[in-house]
Write a protein that holds these residues in place. Sequence first.
Motif, short mmCIF file in Angstrom:
data_model
loop_
_atom_site.label_atom_id
_atom_site.label_comp_id
_atom_site.label_asym_id
_atom_site.label_seq_id
_atom_site.Cartn_x
_atom_site.Cartn_y
_atom_site.Cartn_z
N ASN A 53 1.08 -1.20 0.46
CA ASN A 53 0.52 -0.33 -0.23
C ASN A 53 1.02 1.42 -0.15
OD1 ASN A 53 -2.37 -1.19 -0.24
ND2 ASN A 53 -2.20 -1.94 2.35
N ARG A 54 1.70 1.15 -0.72
CA ARG A 54 2.80 3.10 -0.23
C ARG A 54 1.90 3.48 -2.37
NH1 ARG A 54 8.06 1.51 -1.35
NH2 ARG A 54 7.50 -0.56 -1.73
N GLY A 55 1.33 3.47 -2.58
CA GLY A 55 0.45 3.81 -3.38
C GLY A 55 0.86 3.29 -4.94
N VAL A 56 0.78 4.33 -5.66
CA VAL A 56 1.04 3.78 -6.90
C VAL A 56 2.15 4.86 -7.57
CG1 VAL A 56 0.35 3.80 -9.60
CG2 VAL A 56 -0.92 4.12 -7.16
N LEU A 57 3.23 4.38 -8.44
CA LEU A 57 4.45 4.56 -9.17
C LEU A 57 3.86 4.82 -10.07
CD1 LEU A 57 7.51 3.57 -8.13
CD2 LEU A 57 7.43 2.25 -10.23
N THR A 58 4.19 6.16 -11.21
CA THR A 58 4.75 5.49 -12.19
C THR A 58 5.79 5.66 -12.77
OG1 THR A 58 2.55 7.36 -12.64
CG2 THR A 58 3.56 7.46 -14.15
N ALA A 59 5.81 4.64 -13.93
CA ALA A 59 6.72 4.38 -14.68
C ALA A 59 7.47 4.88 -16.09
CB ALA A 59 6.97 2.81 -14.68
N VAL A 60 6.79 5.03 -16.68
CA VAL A 60 6.14 5.78 -17.97
C VAL A 60 5.19 6.45 -18.13
CG1 VAL A 60 6.60 5.68 -20.23
CG2 VAL A 60 7.49 3.41 -18.79
N ARG A 61 5.03 7.61 -18.40
CA ARG A 61 4.85 8.71 -18.34
C ARG A 61 4.76 9.53 -20.10
NH1 ARG A 61 5.53 13.69 -14.66
NH2 ARG A 61 6.53 14.60 -16.92
N ASP A 62 3.06 9.34 -20.11
CA ASP A 62 3.03 9.90 -21.75
C ASP A 62 4.39 10.30 -22.75
OD1 ASP A 62 1.52 11.44 -23.40
OD2 ASP A 62 1.55 13.32 -23.32
N VAL A 63 4.17 8.50 -22.95
CA VAL A 63 5.67 8.30 -23.97
C VAL A 63 4.98 8.02 -25.14
CG1 VAL A 63 6.97 6.86 -25.19
CG2 VAL A 63 7.22 7.60 -22.71
N SER A 64 5.67 9.06 -26.31
CA SER A 64 4.73 8.56 -27.87
C SER A 64 6.07 9.23 -28.91
CB SER A 64 4.12 10.41 -28.05
OG SER A 64 2.67 10.02 -27.63
N PHE A 65 6.10 7.95 -30.01
CA PHE A 65 7.22 8.23 -30.81
C PHE A 65 6.75 6.93 -31.72
CE2 PHE A 65 9.13 5.20 -27.85
CZ PHE A 65 9.83 3.97 -28.78
N ALA A 66 6.88 7.26 -32.78
CA ALA A 66 7.10 5.77 -34.53
C ALA A 66 8.28 5.94 -34.28
CB ALA A 66 6.29 6.34 -35.22
N VAL A 67 8.51 4.47 -35.22
CA VAL A 67 9.68 4.10 -35.22
C VAL A 67 9.45 4.21 -37.35
CG1 VAL A 67 12.01 2.26 -35.66
CG2 VAL A 67 10.85 3.38 -33.30
N ARG A 68 10.00 3.95 -38.21
CA ARG A 68 9.89 3.92 -39.32
C ARG A 68 10.36 2.28 -39.79
NH1 ARG A 68 10.75 9.06 -39.34
NH2 ARG A 68 12.61 8.88 -40.02
N ASP A 69 9.67 2.05 -41.57
CA ASP A 69 10.06 0.52 -41.98
C ASP A 69 11.78 0.23 -42.24
OD1 ASP A 69 9.96 -1.89 -42.45
OD2 ASP A 69 9.95 -1.10 -44.88
N GLY A 70 12.39 -0.27 -41.48
CA GLY A 70 13.91 -0.33 -41.67
C GLY A 70 14.80 0.56 -40.63
N GLU A 71 14.28 1.33 -40.33
CA GLU A 71 15.16 2.60 -39.29
C GLU A 71 15.49 1.52 -37.40
OE1 GLU A 71 14.16 7.08 -37.53
OE2 GLU A 71 12.22 5.66 -37.41
N VAL A 72 16.40 2.07 -37.14
CA VAL A 72 17.14 1.47 -35.44
C VAL A 72 17.65 2.44 -34.84
CG1 VAL A 72 18.94 0.12 -34.81
CG2 VAL A 72 18.35 -0.90 -37.28
N VAL A 73 16.20 2.39 -34.16
CA VAL A 73 16.71 3.79 -33.06
C VAL A 73 16.47 3.22 -31.85
CG1 VAL A 73 14.89 5.25 -31.86
CG2 VAL A 73 14.61 4.45 -33.99
N SER A 74 17.58 3.98 -30.90
CA SER A 74 18.02 3.57 -29.40
C SER A 74 17.38 4.17 -28.38
CB SER A 74 19.26 3.74 -29.25
OG SER A 74 20.69 2.45 -29.95
N LEU A 75 17.09 3.45 -27.30
CA LEU A 75 16.66 4.54 -25.99
C LEU A 75 17.55 3.95 -25.49
CD1 LEU A 75 12.98 5.45 -26.57
CD2 LEU A 75 12.79 3.19 -25.36
#
Lengths: 260, 268
Positions: free
Chosen positions: B21-43
């Motif tokens: 009961n230590r509440g809620v943890l937000t791990a990721v917030r409002d993430v938007s991105f797109a990866v096109r065909d054949g593209e390599v994207v690093s995070l």
Amino acid sequence: MNGNAQSATGASIMLLAVFLAAWQWGPGLFHIPPFIVPPLSDVAHEFVHAWRFDHLLLHTGVTVAEVLAGFILGSLLGAVVGYLLGMSPAAELALSPYILALQIAPKVAFAPLFILWMGFTVYPKILVAILIVFFPVMVNVLTAVRTVDPDLINLARAFKATRPQIFWKIEFPTSMPPMFAGLRIGATLAVVGVVVGELVGGNMGLGYLLTFGEGQANTPLVFVAIVMLTLVGGIAYLGVILIEQRVLHYLPARAVGGNL
Amino acid sequence: MSDVVRLEYRNVTMRFAQSGNRGVLTAVRDVSFAVRDGEVVSLIGPSGCGKSTLLNIGSGLAAPSQGEAFVDGERVAGPNAHVAFMLQKDLLLPWRTVDENVMFGVEIQGVPAAERMKRSQALLANFNLAEFSNHYPHQLSGGMRQRVALARTLAVDPHVLLLDEPFSAVDAQTRMVLQRDLAQILRQARKTALLITHDLAEAVTLSDRVLVMSRRPGTIIDEIAIDMPQRDDPIARRHDPKVNDYVALLMDRLGIGHAALEPAGGAA
């Protein structure tokens, strides 16, 4: 096979020779009467006598059959319950106090009860063996299923594996090494269970031969029965190890079998 | 590279209930991105910023609290055959030979045995592992095991590869060879990939773009296009001095080197 293993085998054989010699001549040397510790030759003589006149082979066969039946049924039951509980944390949580209680209760203490229920047949002996083999197998399988790497399960799920596929391709094979550790313990415990059953009641088996020898003050016969029981237990254990080596052939050589 | 979008995150937010009961943890917030065909994207981003959470959402193993992920224009509602992932752990099954491990995914998907064998043999030949096809995992080196894991990932012929620090457990030299193998295969097979890494040089040498995430709750704070040739040869790229400039830029964006920005015990 290297030199180390060879010299270890040599030392083992030497020790056996020393032990047998001490058994043969030790009692005479220390003036121990033969009805306390009979020399090896007396026991050997009694072995031949029991083989010819006391149905030693039949008694051994009965014990072996009971051990086999108890071991196979007990392991199957232990494995099945282990898998079911492993896959259902809720059921395990609900049942765990009773499982623990049954595990703590000395299983051999049930022998007189089973004989009251089923009479002087082979069944109470098999039942004690089932009960005693059940726990090490169940606990090992349960722990193995519970500790499967969740990433492995996720890998299978990402490939759209069904629940049965996850069981047969991940959980079941993962549980094999711990299950065999449980089976090895079970193989020797099965003999204990059967012998206690035979000691408590009946007129068949090596356990019966023990009490028969005791009643006649026939110490050599008691020794013969003990030697035969040790042989039965040893062969059962070896059998499990042979199967284990075939099933777990993929493990690095040293991890399989362990020490005898 | 075409303009077809293969992988997309739209306003993805992920919350976890914390134990006790230590509440809620937000791990990721409002993430938007797109990866096109054949593209390599690093995070890239600090530990615990939710990178792996995004990977789990993309592979359909976890559902986002808000927002949606799309693969090939279809909303991700569970594991699907167009995505495959690979982790730092090779996750090889010790009771299966190399060959059988490579076929693990296609076997689950019900690909006929003859086709499975064909794919496995082609991949193992491609990775110079053909002579090890009947070996067991414990007989292989760490680098070889990771290549088998990559072959298993490619065997299902996914459009999108999700790679979570795939080479962080192998030694530095082996890592460079594996990075080159991966870069070449991604280019040859025209695969789309999202690569999570802590290794900034790896992000720069392997990618077309690098996305920078903030500390938890993780969100995307910057996007850097890597304007360098030879994406299929990270070893050649390493010789380019521009790599150092990009790494310096990424360090700056991550706040590495600014001691004041690092709260005590902040990164978990």
